[in-house]
Write a protein that holds these residues in place. Structure first.
Motif, PDB file in Angstrom:
ATOM      1  N   ILE A  39      -1.564   7.200  12.375  1.00 59.19           N
ATOM      2  CA  ILE A  39      -0.690   6.027  12.299  1.00 59.19           C
ATOM      3  C   ILE A  39       0.003   5.984  10.931  1.00 59.19           C
ATOM      4  O   ILE A  39       1.217   5.802  10.837  1.00 59.19           O
ATOM      5  N   ALA A  40      -0.786   6.149   9.874  1.00 61.54           N
ATOM      6  CA  ALA A  40      -0.222   6.075   8.515  1.00 61.54           C
ATOM      7  C   ALA A  40       0.819   7.176   8.303  1.00 61.54           C
ATOM      8  O   ALA A  40       1.914   6.925   7.774  1.00 61.54           O
ATOM      9  N   HIS A  41       0.507   8.393   8.707  1.00 61.43           N
ATOM     10  CA  HIS A  41       1.472   9.490   8.552  1.00 61.43           C
ATOM     11  C   HIS A  41       2.738   9.193   9.340  1.00 61.43           C
ATOM     12  O   HIS A  41       3.845   9.482   8.885  1.00 61.43           O
ATOM     13  N   LEU A  64       0.847  -1.201   0.000  1.00 64.11           N
ATOM     14  CA  LEU A  64       0.000   0.000   0.000  1.00 64.11           C
ATOM     15  C   LEU A  64       0.883   1.252   0.000  1.00 64.11           C
ATOM     16  O   LEU A  64       1.841   1.345   0.775  1.00 64.11           O
ATOM     17  N   GLY A  65       0.558   2.216  -0.880  1.00 67.41           N
ATOM     18  CA  GLY A  65       1.402   3.406  -1.015  1.00 67.41           C
ATOM     19  C   GLY A  65       0.881   4.611  -0.256  1.00 67.41           C
ATOM     20  O   GLY A  65       1.660   5.377   0.330  1.00 67.41           O
ATOM     21  N   SER A  66      -0.416   4.823  -0.264  1.00 69.37           N
ATOM     22  CA  SER A  66      -0.991   6.006   0.384  1.00 69.37           C
ATOM     23  C   SER A  66      -2.460   5.725   0.669  1.00 69.37           C
ATOM     24  O   SER A  66      -3.025   4.758   0.165  1.00 69.37           O
ATOM     25  N   ILE A  67      -3.059   6.610   1.473  1.00 69.33           N
ATOM     26  CA  ILE A  67      -4.422   6.341   1.957  1.00 69.33           C
ATOM     27  C   ILE A  67      -5.368   7.472   1.549  1.00 69.33           C
ATOM     28  O   ILE A  67      -5.073   8.651   1.796  1.00 69.33           O
ATOM     29  N   MET A  94       3.500   7.347   5.315  1.00 74.53           N
ATOM     30  CA  MET A  94       2.537   7.350   4.206  1.00 74.53           C
ATOM     31  C   MET A  94       1.822   8.698   4.143  1.00 74.53           C
ATOM     32  O   MET A  94       1.571   9.325   5.168  1.00 74.53           O
ATOM     33  N   ARG A  95       1.463   9.093   2.948  1.00 73.89           N
ATOM     34  CA  ARG A  95       0.712  10.331   2.734  1.00 73.89           C
ATOM     35  C   ARG A  95      -0.764   9.998   2.515  1.00 73.89           C
ATOM     36  O   ARG A  95      -1.102   8.888   2.122  1.00 73.89           O
ATOM     37  N   SER A  96      -1.608  10.993   2.735  1.00 68.14           N
ATOM     38  CA  SER A  96      -3.031  10.763   2.492  1.00 68.14           C
ATOM     39  C   SER A  96      -3.693  12.062   2.070  1.00 68.14           C
ATOM     40  O   SER A  96      -3.108  13.144   2.189  1.00 68.14           O
TER      41      SER A  96
END
Ligand code: SF4
Length: 367
Positions: free
Chosen positions: A206-208, A171-174, A212-214
């Motif tokens: 969490i993702a950041h 997974l690359g980004s959300i 990861m970017r969103s």
């Protein structure tokens, strides 16, 4: 010029109370100030071309399943397993859609689905590993925060673990979907079975934190008040102060056709007002996308003068909004023409908002 107008023109932060005051200003005044903010925005300089550039993305929605047990009142997309037209896409079907995307120069898939109660962790990880290995050039922008909360519950794992496993698998980004309005009183009314505000924000934090970017979104024009919308924007701005992980903000109005929620459709005037106010308020999110998919191409152009610097994406195969009655479609040539007509240079970008093709010189792109 009022003190508040001077604050905005100086690029300074406005408070929630001030945002409520600005909300009532004449639309043309709001648009002018949002346009100034757009031109001042950090991170959108594009090597000195900044103000002239409007970016767009060539990507494809892939809704891997329409089975969902959340039953949001604003959704016309979901089906139950008893409905004859429910589906789960196979890897081969997903590959076929990506091949079509590559043929028009696309570089990202937006992979989202309903909250399927039976798909297991390995189904998702196998899909991600397969896509990462077969299509390393395609960014997988996938799984909104409510989906991650659903996964954590169904798989019996902490959110951190699920997000980490998905990231490792490719997974690359959300995407910022499922935010609607980040006020629990509102969420209880329109989507009581979906994750709450804290659950949505936690996935993004969490993702950041994992690099990861969103994107960040807002769907408005249903049961919320203007103060609720500003509270929503405040939640996004506070998180962005802590993480810096949001690349862009996108807002759109609720599309009521074929949904349980019965409210009058909100007009473009209100859309422009909220987008302009969002650009002014969200001083730490560098990009704002206009939403031609819900507002129509002409309003997508006008929105470029109300704070937007991005025309969104080609959106091959948009299913969710079109299920709710809105079905605007554009070819790449049309998108680029609309941007030029509005007075800007169209540039294809990637998910990090880096420019990919010079205006008018994207040989891989076709209508
Ligand atoms: S919006 Fe998403 S979570 Fe809600 S019912 Fe539709 S598919 Fe399910």
């Amino acid at each position: 010029m009022s003190r508040l107008e001077a604050t905005i023109r100086d690029g300074k932060r406005v408070t929630a109370e001030e945002a409520l005051e600005i909300y009532d200003w004449p639309l043309a005044r709001l648009g002018k100030l949002a346009d100034e903010r757009r031109n001042q925005a950090k991170g959108a300089d594009y090597g000195g071309r900044g103000k002239e550039v409007v970016t767009y993305m060539v990507d494809r929605n892939i809704n891997y399943t329409n089975v969902c047990d959340v039953y949001c009142k604003f959704c016309a997309f979901y089906r139950t397993e008893k409905d004859a037209d429910h589906y789960v896409l196979s890897q081969e079907q997903i590959d076929g859609k990506i091949e079509e995307l590559l043929a028009v120069g696309g570089n990202q898939i937006l992979l989202q689905g309903g909250h399927h109660p039976k798909l297991n962790l390995e189904w998702y990880l196998n899909l991600l590993r397969h896509l990462r290995a077969k299509y390393p050039q395609v960014n997988i922008h996938g799984f909104s925060p409510p989906e991650f909360n659903h996964f954590a519950e169904v798989f019996g794992l902490p959110l951190e673990k699920v997000v980490g496993l998905f990231r490792e698998a490719g997974l690359g980004s959300i995407p910022g979907g499922g935010a609607e309005i980040l006020v629990d009183r509102v969420r209880q009314k329109i989507a009581p079975r979906k994750c709450d505000t804290e659950g949505w924000l936690r996935v993004m934090e969490i993702a950041h934190g994992m690099g990861m970017r969103s994107s960040a979104t807002m769907m408005f024009g249903h049961v919320e008040t203007p103060a609720d919308r500003i509270e929503h924007l405040g939640q996004l701005r506070d998180l962005q102060d802590r993480t810096g992980g949001f690349t862009a903000f996108i807002c759109w109005t609720f599309q009521p056709e074929n949904t349980v929620l019965k409210v009058a459709k909100m007009g473009s005037h209100e859309y422009l007002r909220m987008q302009a106010l969002s650009r002014i308020f969200l001083d730490n999110i560098p990009n704002v996308q206009s939403s031609w998919v819900t507002q129509g191409p002409a309003m997508g152009q006008v929105a470029l003068k109300f704070g937007a610097n991005d025309f969104g994406s080609l959106m091959m195969e948009e299913n969710v909004v079109s299920s709710a009655g809105t079905s605007f479609r554009l070819s790449l040539d049309e998108m680029r023409r609309l941007i030029r007509e509005a007075g800007y240079e169209p540039w294809q970008r990637n998910n990090e908002y880096e420019l990919l093709g010079e205006a008018g010189e994207s040989p891989t792109l076709m209508a």
